[in-house]
Design an enzyme around this catalytic site. Structure first.
Site, mmCIF file in Angstrom:
data_model
loop_
_atom_site.group_PDB
_atom_site.id
_atom_site.type_symbol
_atom_site.label_atom_id
_atom_site.label_comp_id
_atom_site.label_asym_id
_atom_site.label_seq_id
_atom_site.Cartn_x
_atom_site.Cartn_y
_atom_site.Cartn_z
ATOM 1 N N LYS A 172 0.873 -1.179 0.000
ATOM 2 C CA LYS A 172 0.000 0.000 0.000
ATOM 3 C C LYS A 172 0.915 1.236 0.000
ATOM 4 O O LYS A 172 1.520 1.575 1.020
ATOM 5 C CB LYS A 172 -0.885 -0.045 1.260
ATOM 6 C CG LYS A 172 -1.970 1.000 1.311
ATOM 7 C CD LYS A 172 -1.400 2.326 1.635
ATOM 8 C CE LYS A 172 -2.340 3.426 1.911
ATOM 9 N NZ LYS A 172 -2.102 4.565 1.019
ATOM 10 N N GLU A 247 9.116 2.650 10.963
ATOM 11 C CA GLU A 247 10.125 3.710 10.860
ATOM 12 C C GLU A 247 9.360 5.019 10.839
ATOM 13 O O GLU A 247 8.547 5.250 9.944
ATOM 14 C CB GLU A 247 10.953 3.545 9.579
ATOM 15 C CG GLU A 247 11.914 2.375 9.617
ATOM 16 C CD GLU A 247 12.925 2.450 10.751
ATOM 17 O OE1 GLU A 247 13.242 3.562 11.225
ATOM 18 O OE2 GLU A 247 13.392 1.381 11.183
ATOM 19 N N CYS A 281 13.010 11.913 6.859
ATOM 20 C CA CYS A 281 12.986 11.637 8.301
ATOM 21 C C CYS A 281 14.364 11.899 8.906
ATOM 22 O O CYS A 281 14.480 12.156 10.096
ATOM 23 C CB CYS A 281 12.504 10.223 8.573
ATOM 24 S SG CYS A 281 13.305 8.995 7.581
ATOM 25 N N GLU A 379 8.557 17.355 14.645
ATOM 26 C CA GLU A 379 9.049 17.137 13.286
ATOM 27 C C GLU A 379 8.289 18.058 12.329
ATOM 28 O O GLU A 379 7.070 17.963 12.207
ATOM 29 C CB GLU A 379 8.820 15.674 12.886
ATOM 30 C CG GLU A 379 9.382 15.349 11.527
ATOM 31 C CD GLU A 379 9.199 13.889 11.135
ATOM 32 O OE1 GLU A 379 8.071 13.388 11.233
ATOM 33 O OE2 GLU A 379 10.185 13.266 10.727
HETATM 34 P P1 NDP Z 1 1.227 8.991 7.349
HETATM 35 O O1 NDP Z 1 1.910 8.350 8.478
HETATM 36 O O2 NDP Z 1 -0.231 9.258 7.499
HETATM 37 O O3 NDP Z 1 1.390 8.088 6.029
HETATM 38 C C1 NDP Z 1 2.352 7.089 5.833
HETATM 39 C C2 NDP Z 1 1.711 5.875 5.167
HETATM 40 O O4 NDP Z 1 0.734 5.309 6.049
HETATM 41 C C3 NDP Z 1 0.950 6.233 3.889
HETATM 42 O O5 NDP Z 1 1.024 5.171 2.980
HETATM 43 C C4 NDP Z 1 -0.460 6.399 4.405
HETATM 44 O O6 NDP Z 1 -1.435 6.315 3.402
HETATM 45 C C5 NDP Z 1 -0.542 5.257 5.385
HETATM 46 N N1 NDP Z 1 -1.601 5.379 6.382
HETATM 47 C C6 NDP Z 1 -2.286 6.495 6.754
HETATM 48 N N2 NDP Z 1 -3.188 6.190 7.706
HETATM 49 C C7 NDP Z 1 -3.063 4.857 7.947
HETATM 50 C C8 NDP Z 1 -3.719 3.956 8.834
HETATM 51 N N3 NDP Z 1 -4.687 4.343 9.658
HETATM 52 N N4 NDP Z 1 -3.330 2.659 8.833
HETATM 53 C C9 NDP Z 1 -2.344 2.238 8.029
HETATM 54 N N5 NDP Z 1 -1.701 3.047 7.140
HETATM 55 C C10 NDP Z 1 -2.062 4.345 7.111
HETATM 56 O O7 NDP Z 1 1.978 10.301 6.963
HETATM 57 P P2 NDP Z 1 1.532 11.479 5.955
HETATM 58 O O8 NDP Z 1 1.836 11.054 4.566
HETATM 59 O O9 NDP Z 1 0.141 11.908 6.240
HETATM 60 O O10 NDP Z 1 2.529 12.631 6.410
HETATM 61 C C11 NDP Z 1 2.277 13.346 7.610
HETATM 62 C C12 NDP Z 1 3.557 13.623 8.348
HETATM 63 O O11 NDP Z 1 4.203 12.395 8.667
HETATM 64 C C13 NDP Z 1 4.622 14.380 7.570
HETATM 65 O O12 NDP Z 1 4.390 15.740 7.590
HETATM 66 C C14 NDP Z 1 5.868 13.973 8.302
HETATM 67 O O13 NDP Z 1 6.021 14.729 9.478
HETATM 68 C C15 NDP Z 1 5.596 12.541 8.666
HETATM 69 N N6 NDP Z 1 6.199 11.589 7.698
HETATM 70 C C16 NDP Z 1 7.356 10.997 8.043
HETATM 71 C C17 NDP Z 1 7.973 10.152 7.164
HETATM 72 C C18 NDP Z 1 9.258 9.505 7.499
HETATM 73 O O14 NDP Z 1 9.978 9.076 6.599
HETATM 74 N N7 NDP Z 1 9.576 9.379 8.772
HETATM 75 C C19 NDP Z 1 7.433 9.878 5.834
HETATM 76 C C20 NDP Z 1 6.176 10.528 5.573
HETATM 77 C C21 NDP Z 1 5.599 11.345 6.493
HETATM 78 P P3 NDP Z 1 -2.003 7.674 2.719
HETATM 79 O O15 NDP Z 1 -0.850 8.358 2.112
HETATM 80 O O16 NDP Z 1 -2.958 7.177 1.707
HETATM 81 O O17 NDP Z 1 -2.649 8.453 3.815
#
Ligand code: NDP
Length: 479
Positions: A172, A247, A281, A379
């Site tokens: 996903k 992560e 990150c 963050e």
């Molecule tokens: P999320 O944690 O929401 O998304 C990461 C992944 O999880 C995406 O594939 C997302 O799908 C999926 N997801 C969302 N909700 C669920 C759920 N309930 N159960 C299982 N999977 C889920 O991060 P965002 O993309 O919304 O980003 C928000 C913030 O997160 C950023 O601003 C940043 O601070 C942080 N972030 C950190 C990352 C890192 O590498 N540490 C990477 C990305 C974000 P979908 O995209 O469809 O919502």
């Protein structure tokens, strides 16, 4: 371009609706359409992966390797095409994006090579005539949930080790990287991966991601994303007794000591803070400077930030492009507003494009906040870095460790003793000397301490530990 599901070896359009993706560098430009899935699509994908499991797990490792090598060759041949698509979908500058695709190719080759490496060891038995040995075996069906900030490398650094260990996968991807995900899945399809070995399900995290974690018949979940979602995923996995790795976030520090070589420190801090518009990150978001060099450091950093080219992700001159999406823009902008009202401005970069054409945020460095301030604790995931000062080495380390996160940390110094003491004292999973906080190589373990990760590691050999389980075997063949 369309993002759709690849399940049981077939491309199919799911029924959960669709939306158009616009280029974050040029909002008027449409990049493609994403068709979204429903919970039933996830269950179907997990069933397809379950059916494919015995055949894939039973295949000789060298044959699984051949398919990963083939995928690597195909991705290398399509590198430019995939990089351009990803840049247009989530705004990463094209030079960086091409580098990321090359990393994906290298990861595929690295894990392909594991297909012919040892999967266990012989352990002397106490009884004569007994062969005792360990053997790494697959977990089963693995659910992979990936973010948008590394739309090619992160999925591959999860899926390649999962596949070479003999697992099958339901993937996903992030909503904002679904078009790129389809191009990556196409590479595996064209490499000839048997039906059901890898299944792509695109759609909303709260529907598709949640169903994968909560209801699908999977043995394990590998997740990268926000701490909030990661913690929720971990709780559900623990409740189902599923293996998981999460992560999550970081609030990484670059400590610049008085004896640092600023010609090394400045470009590394700028790169750590502003490449990918700070959306890593491992990005540097706190710069901790020893007070005695504060002024020369700030002067040099300001000059470097003023030189940064902020533009369209496809413009080869661009150092930082837009942030990835409207929600990301709103989130980063709220921190920028907070910085303007509660901190002191050090320097703000210029945009080389009109701000209305895309989700552009000017690179910003601020100071004047306490180490416990929101700006120094949360963050931001955008091009905003804050400077904290320290009286000396010990206070710098204290500041560095004053966070719930523990992903990466850097120190800049020419003093070997201080460098080594920092490597010991910094509470971070990846600690670097005279190098930026981001940029850990694919063959080395990647992961964090404290709330940055589930205390597991990705990449390198560490990934093989996650995607397999150890069987201890004993055979009595006669004394
Ligand atoms: P999320 O944690 O929401 O998304 C990461 C992944 O999880 C995406 O594939 C997302 O799908 C999926 N997801 C969302 N909700 C669920 C759920 N309930 N159960 C299982 N999977 C889920 O991060 P965002 O993309 O919304 O980003 C928000 C913030 O997160 C950023 O601003 C940043 O601070 C942080 N972030 C950190 C990352 C890192 O590498 N540490 C990477 C990305 C974000 P979908 O995209 O469809 O919502």
């Amino acid at each position: 371009m369309e993002a759709k599901n690849w399940v049981a070896g077939e491309w199919m359009i799911p029924n959960g609706g669709s939306y158009v993706v616009n280029n974050p560098s040029r909002l008027s430009e449409e990049v493609g359409v994403v068709h979204t899935s429903e919970e039933a699509d996830v269950i179907t994908a997990a069933e397809a992966a379950r059916r494919a499991l015995p055949g894939w797990a039973g295949l000789a490792g060298s044959k699984r390797a051949d398919l990963l090598y083939k995928a690597a060759d195909l991705l290398a041949a399509r590198a430019d095409e995939v990089a351009v698509l990803a840049s247009r979908e989530m705004g990463k500058p094209i030079g960086e994006m091409k580098g990321e695709v090359v990393r994906g190719v290298n990861l595929l080759r690295y894990y392909a090579a594991e297909g012919v490496r040892a999967v266990g060891s012989v352990i002397p038995a106490s009884q004569e005539g007994v062969l005792q040995y360990t053997k790494r075996v697959p977990l089963g069906v693995v659910g992979v949930i990936t973010p948008w900030n590394f739309p090619v490398a992160i999925p591959i650094w999860k899926m390649a080790p999962a596949l070479i260990c003999g697992n099958t996968v339901v993937w996903k991807p992030a909503e904002f990287a679904s078009l790129t995900a389809s191009a990556v899945a196409q590479v595996f399809a064209d490499a000839g991966l048997p039906p059901g070995v890898l299944n792509l399900v695109v759609g909303d995290g709260a529907v598709v991601g949640q169903a994968l974690v909560e209801h699908a018949a999977v043995a394990a979940i590998s997740f990268t994303g926000s701490t909030t979602t990661g913690m929720r995923v971990a709780t559900i996995c623990a409740g189902r007794n599923m293996k998981y790795q999460t992560e999550m976030g970081g609030k990484n520090a670059a400590v610049v000591l008085a004896d640092a070589d600023l010609s090394v420190a400045i470009p590394a801090v700028v790169s750590g803070a502003f490449r990918s518009a700070g959306q890593k990150c491992t990005a540097t978001s706190r710069i901790i400077v020893e007070k005695s060099i504060y002024e020369p450091f700030v002067d040099a950093l300001s000059a470097a930030v003023r030189e940064l080219y902020v533009g369209d992700a496809l413009d080869p001159k661009t150092y930082l492009g837009p942030v990835a999406s409207k929600s990301q823009y709103s989130k980063v902008q709220s921190y920028v507003d907070l910085a303007r009202s509660e901190a002191s401005l050090i320097v703000e970069g210029e945009l080389q494009v009109s701000p209305d054409t895309g989700y552009y945020v000017r690179p910003l460095v601020v100071t004047g906040m306490d180490v416990g301030h929101v700006l120094a604790q949360e963050e931001v995931f955008g091009p905003l870095a804050c400077i904290l000062t320290a009286d000396g080495f010990d206070e710098a380390v204290e500041h560095c460790n004053r966070t719930v996160y523990g992903l990466s940390a850097s120190v800049f110094t020419r003093n070997l003793e201080r460098a080594m003491r920092f490597l010991d004292a910094a509470e971070a999973g990846m600690v670097r000397v005279n190098l930026e906080s981001a940029g850990v190589e694919y063959q080395a373990p990647f992961g964090g301490m404290k709330q940055s990760s589930s205390h597991t590691r990705e990449q390198g050999q560490a990934a093989l530990d996650f995607y397999s389980q150890v069987k201890t075997c004993a055979v009595y063949y006669g004394a």
